[in-house]
Write an enzyme that holds these catalytic residues in place. Structure first.
Site, PDB file in Angstrom:
ATOM      1  N   LEU B 207       0.800  -1.226   0.000  1.00  0.00           N
ATOM      2  CA  LEU B 207       0.000   0.000   0.000  1.00  0.00           C
ATOM      3  C   LEU B 207       0.830   1.271   0.000  1.00  0.00           C
ATOM      4  O   LEU B 207       0.322   2.334   0.342  1.00  0.00           O
ATOM      5  CB  LEU B 207      -0.989   0.016   1.185  1.00  0.00           C
ATOM      6  CG  LEU B 207      -1.928  -1.184   1.298  1.00  0.00           C
ATOM      7  CD1 LEU B 207      -2.716  -1.095   2.600  1.00  0.00           C
ATOM      8  CD2 LEU B 207      -2.876  -1.231   0.119  1.00  0.00           C
ATOM      9  N   ASN B 239      -0.661   5.574  -2.824  1.00  0.00           N
ATOM     10  CA  ASN B 239      -0.090   5.509  -1.486  1.00  0.00           C
ATOM     11  C   ASN B 239      -1.100   5.659  -0.377  1.00  0.00           C
ATOM     12  O   ASN B 239      -1.892   6.589  -0.379  1.00  0.00           O
ATOM     13  CB  ASN B 239       0.925   6.645  -1.336  1.00  0.00           C
ATOM     14  CG  ASN B 239       2.317   6.181  -1.679  1.00  0.00           C
ATOM     15  OD1 ASN B 239       2.790   5.215  -1.100  1.00  0.00           O
ATOM     16  ND2 ASN B 239       2.953   6.850  -2.613  1.00  0.00           N
ATOM     17  N   CYS B 240      -1.009   4.751   0.603  1.00  0.00           N
ATOM     18  CA  CYS B 240      -1.747   4.952   1.848  1.00  0.00           C
ATOM     19  C   CYS B 240      -0.748   5.368   2.919  1.00  0.00           C
ATOM     20  O   CYS B 240      -0.750   4.833   4.013  1.00  0.00           O
ATOM     21  CB  CYS B 240      -2.468   3.682   2.255  1.00  0.00           C
ATOM     22  SG  CYS B 240      -3.722   3.184   1.085  1.00  0.00           S
ATOM     23  N   VAL B 241       0.176   6.270   2.593  1.00  0.00           N
ATOM     24  CA  VAL B 241       1.165   6.707   3.594  1.00  0.00           C
ATOM     25  C   VAL B 241       0.651   7.943   4.314  1.00  0.00           C
ATOM     26  O   VAL B 241      -0.339   8.533   3.930  1.00  0.00           O
ATOM     27  CB  VAL B 241       2.542   7.005   2.968  1.00  0.00           C
ATOM     28  CG1 VAL B 241       3.086   5.805   2.283  1.00  0.00           C
ATOM     29  CG2 VAL B 241       2.471   8.187   2.028  1.00  0.00           C
TER      30      VAL B 241
END
Lengths: 350, 426
Positions: B207, B239-241
């Site tokens: 992710l 991105n799941c940052v």
């Protein structure tokens, strides 16, 4: 209504004109108005502020009775109901520097008024108090009194009036090592191109974040005989008992957990999970051993490769956690492990 | 070879009977938007569309991506190539841009690191997205699909929505046209200092991915890309940052470093090239990518390089390697980074450091706490806050205020230098 700011000045026995080393045991006392260098400070403060009182304490007394002396000084300062505190300057006098730092920290913290002192950068009081106290950089001896007083007064008045401060270098104080956000005039991309153009031309430029000095740890020598050791497990990958009983944060952790694994042969996905917020938790939740390898360590224990496993493991989350917090966790955990005779640790990160 | 960006200002958004632009107002046929966003993806089970305007008391959470509506009017290829258009190269001809608005994808949490945005109050100051007219898509997916499929479904849906809304600008006469001469077609003989841009993109898997022409960047070598390709959506976020320093697709489309270097090209510098590189997880990958990036930069024979970053912690190592290896070749660098200096600002800010990284631009300490008043309306689910990076289980107070780290505000410490926030030592 405009009124003069009320200032209290803190001095040691020497500058407070009580006496030299033989009077270093003097307990805290107060004198109304200025004493010794206070006169110079008053001239510099001019019409804006008045030194209403001076609090004096012997350096030995202060350092040998830190807690009670701090309390006594605070009470005397409070009695004047000041708007501002000035301490010293202490130049390179170590015990005096420590006292000035402690008094400033206490007054600023508990009375919520600005406090400013001055020291030579090598004064041990600088390292102890620079993070919480404004310390003007001075020369090593009282030869530098005039410059120090000027800068201390300038900074103190700005603080008392709530004016915005320039950089530590512009204001003359020793950088506190504290980062504070602000909105710049230009966006980051513009500042970056400006900085690069200066750097390429060999013109001066100021980095917005000077590189920190890194705390590199020398690896310990290898262990010759593993069969005689107790091994501990630590992870920054966030493996905690299901439900996260200690509420270890998914990022910017302020704590760590210590969990009993004495009777645990393995970590099942029904009873353990990760609280880490910096990676996809699917695989760690399917099999927590992917982050905390208790299963293979138990095998090694059975096979006699190691003697045994420390009955607890420690878990925190590394995601966005400040180095200062991580260091604090490590110091506490290391104390446990050393006390309990652990010779080796496997730290799994993610 | 050149790209013209035709800018169409949008000053209002309303639901309407057809999707079109009228007097600077974007009218949207809601049902059609929903249908086109859905795109027949059987993984999506529900889809709602909402609007959030600047100054409105609205909190949006959790946000996955922000995308600017654009449409390719002339030149090869389509917008967001490789994902919702064909794979033909983009970056030439004419592209129309709907300025002042965005598409946001929101819905059940995929990873921990998604963002929050307030359209009013003190939080709104930290993100340019609070100043946009936002079309917010709340999307839910089938139970039981993997998080990777969940992320992909929402990513593609958002791109479809932006492409659909962009179409409304196809035949509108732009208020302004910016002309970008393609770098590949220009003379390299310039007496001005030559500058390249090293565009680090997060590609850690799990992710944390970025796509170029639909290709997953973690499997690619560092390579050259044209600024005009980026403007046509060749780079897309998956991105799941952490929200504060995630480069959303909107940021890529409007990359401020590319804008700045383009603007000053021929004035006080010569904009030579953009090198895209990744930020993978293993040490070997980091060494490989940074060495190859430095090699490319050296081959370009430039005098200086701007390096931008995405994420924090692990990518600090990539950033330092890039800085050090490029500086070793006698080329000046400036690195843009945010800081994680703890709530009190007293900790060291980066997870890695190198003495050669002597010119840094700080875009702020993301650990800084901020207290935000309650908003009248929430789009999404505010209870999720406790699980987001930058939120805490006890973020909510009884009177409805929330206390969070800047980390959770989408774009607050963007490392392309999109915002004016900075941090200094006091």
């Amino acid at each position: 209504m405009d009124r003069k700011l009320k200032v209290v000045h803190y001095l040691n026995q020497f500058f407070g004109q009580i006496g030299g080393e033989e009077k270093a045991d003097t307990a805290p006392l107060k004198k109304d108005g200025t004493v010794g260098p206070g006169l110079l400070f008053q001239q510099l403060l001019g019409q804006e502020a008045e030194i209403v009182g001076t609090v004096i304490c012997g350096d030995n007394h202060f350092n040998e009775n830190l807690e009670t002396a701090k309390e006594a000084v605070l009470e005397l300062v409070k009695g004047y109901r000041p708007d501002l505190l000035l301490a010293g300057p202490a130049f390179n006098a170590g015990r005096y520097g420590t006292a000035c730092g402690a008094v400033c920290e206490e007054v600023a913290g508990r009375l919520a008024i600005p406090a400013v002192t001055g020291m030579f950068p090598e004064n041990p009081g600088v390292d102890l108090y620079k993070k919480s106290v404004y310390i003007i950089e001075t020369k090593p001896s009282s030869m530098g009194m005039k410059d120090a007083a000027q800068q201390m007064v300038g900074l103190a008045l700005k603080l008392a009036k709530g004016e915005s401060l320039g950089s530590p270098a512009e204001e003359g104080y020793i950088a506190r090592g504290v980062r504070k956000n602000y909105f710049a005039k230009e966006r980051g991309a513009t500042r970056a191109v400006d900085m690069l153009l200066s750097k390429m031309k060999g013109e001066p430029f100021v980095t917005e974040y000077p590189m920190p000095v890194f705390d590199r740890v020398e690896p310990s020598p290898p262990i010759e005989d593993l069969s005689q050791i107790t091994l501990a497990l630590i992870t920054s990958g966030g493996i905690v008992p299901k439900g996260n009983p200690d509420h270890v944060e998914s990022s910017s952790a302020s704590k760590y957990g210590k969990y009993d694994i004495q009777t645990a042969e393995a970590l099942s996905p029904e009873t353990y999970e990760t609280t880490h917020g910096g990676y996809d938790p699917t695989y760690a939740n399917q099999d927590p051993h992917r982050v905390l390898p208790l299963d293979v360590i138990r095998d090694l224990e059975r096979e006699g490769v190691i003697r045994d496993i420390y009955p607890y493991y420690y878990a925190t989350v590394g995601n966005g956690t400040s180095v200062a917090n991580a260091k604090k966790f490590a110091q506490e955990i290391a104390k446990d492990l050393l006390r309990d005779g652990v010779q080796a640790v496997i730290i799994s990160s993610t | 070879m050149a790209l013209e960006l035709g800018r169409i200002p949008i000053e209002g958004i309303r639901w309407g009977r057809a999707t079109r632009i009228e007097e600077k107002v974007l009218l949207i046929h809601r049902e059609e938007l929903i249908e086109r966003t859905w795109g027949g993806d059987s993984r999506i089970t529900s889809l709602d569309a909402d609007l959030a305007m600047p100054g409105e008391s609205v909190r949006i959470i959790p946000i996955k991506d922000v995308i600017q509506p654009r449409v390719k009017v002339e030149g090869g290829g389509g917008i967001f190539p490789g994902l919702v258009s064909g794979k033909e190269k983009v970056g030439n001809g004419r592209t129309h841009v709907l300025e002042g608005c965005s598409v946001m994808t929101v819905g059940r949490i995929v990873g921990f690191q998604e963002g929050m945005l307030d359209m009013a109050g003190p939080g709104a100051r930290y993100s340019s997205f609070s100043k946009l007219l936002n079309v917010v898509l709340v999307i839910d997916v089938k139970k039981g699909i993997t998080q990777q499929e969940h992320e992909e479904a929402l990513r593609l849906a958002g791109l479809r929505a932006a492409a659909y809304l962009g179409e409304a600008g196809r035949s509108i006469t732009p208020a302004e046209i910016d002309h970008f001469e393609s770098l590949e077609s220009r003379s390299t003989k310039s007496s001005l200092p030559k500058v390249a841009y090293v565009y680090m993109l997060l590609s850690q898997g799990l992710l944390h991915d970025t796509y170029i022409y639909g290709q997953d960047l973690k499997a690619l070598q560092p390579m050259l890309i044209l600024p005009t390709e980026v403007m046509d959506g060749a780079v897309v976020s998956g991105n799941c940052v952490s929200a504060c320093d995630k480069n959303t697709t909107y940021h890529h489309l409007n990359n401020p470093i590319i804008e700045e270097l383009s603007k000053r090209d021929g004035v006080d510098l010569h904009f030579a090239a953009v090198v895209v590189t990744n930020a993978n997880v293993t040490l070997l990958d980091k060494e490989q990518s940074s060495s190859y990036t430095a090699k490319l930069v050296e081959q370009l024979d430039v005098d200086g390089v701007i390096i931008s970053k995405e994420g924090f912690g692990n990518p600090d190592a990539d950033a330092m390697m890039n800085c050090a290896k490029i500086e070793e070749r006698g080329i000046s660098t400036v690195l843009i980074t945010d800081e994680f200096a703890g709530a009190d600002g007293g900790s060291q800010s980066l997870a890695d450091a190198h003495p050669r990284a002597n010119a840094l631009v700080s875009v702020g300490n993301a650990n800084t706490p901020i207290t935000l008043p309650p908003m009248e309306r929430v789009i999404g689910d505010v209870q999720i806050l406790g699980r987001l990076a930058g939120g805490h289980p006890d973020s909510h107070s009884e009177d409805g205020e929330i206390t969070v780290e800047l980390q959770v505000i989408l774009g607050a410490t963007n490392e392309l230098g999109f915002e004016a926030l900075s941090s200094k030592e006091i």
